[in-house]
Design an enzyme around this catalytic site. Structure first.
Site: not given
Length: 131
Positions: A95, A118
């Site tokens: 979560h 990224n």
């Protein structure tokens, strides 16, 4: 062999192409493919293209978008966000996480509250300097 950042950069196209090759074990609704044994709880948002594989679980409040692939038995927890990413067999995203433009290998477990992304370096001069 493509570099991982090239794969995630074109995640939407890869996932969309893969949807066309899926077996009848998947229910395809627009650009979202859901395996018949997967569970997506009410309140989760799945924006395609997306493939949710066998025995996957996507919890209420999860947000999947922009080219997402979940292999077998993956878990995306409550209020976790997954964007242009691939999760392989048994990967778990607990979560309150954000994972974007990433590849999570088989069995990877990311616990609560993590941010994984990224960085897209779009500069022409991509030199990396370590001082």
């Amino acid at each position: 062999m493509a570099a991982p950042w090239d794969v995630t950069q074109h995640a939407e196209a890869h996932v969309a192409a893969a949807i066309a090759c899926l077996s009848t074990d998947y229910v395809v609704n627009g650009d979202v493919a859901l395996h018949r044994s997967a569970t997506v709880e009410a309140g989760a948002v799945v924006k395609g293209p997306a493939i949710i594989g066998p025995l996957c679980f996507v919890a209420a409040g999860a947000y999947l978008r922009g080219g997402v692939f979940l292999d077998e038995a993956c878990i995306v927890g409550p209020n976790a966000e997954l964007k242009t990413s691939f999760m392989f067999k048994g990967a778990k995203l607990a979560h309150l996480n954000f994972v974007g433009d990433s590849i999570l290998g088989a069995g990877v477990n990311i616990e609560a509250g993590a941010i994984v992304a990224n960085y897209r370096n779009e500069l022409e001069d991509k030199a990396i300097r370590i001082a």
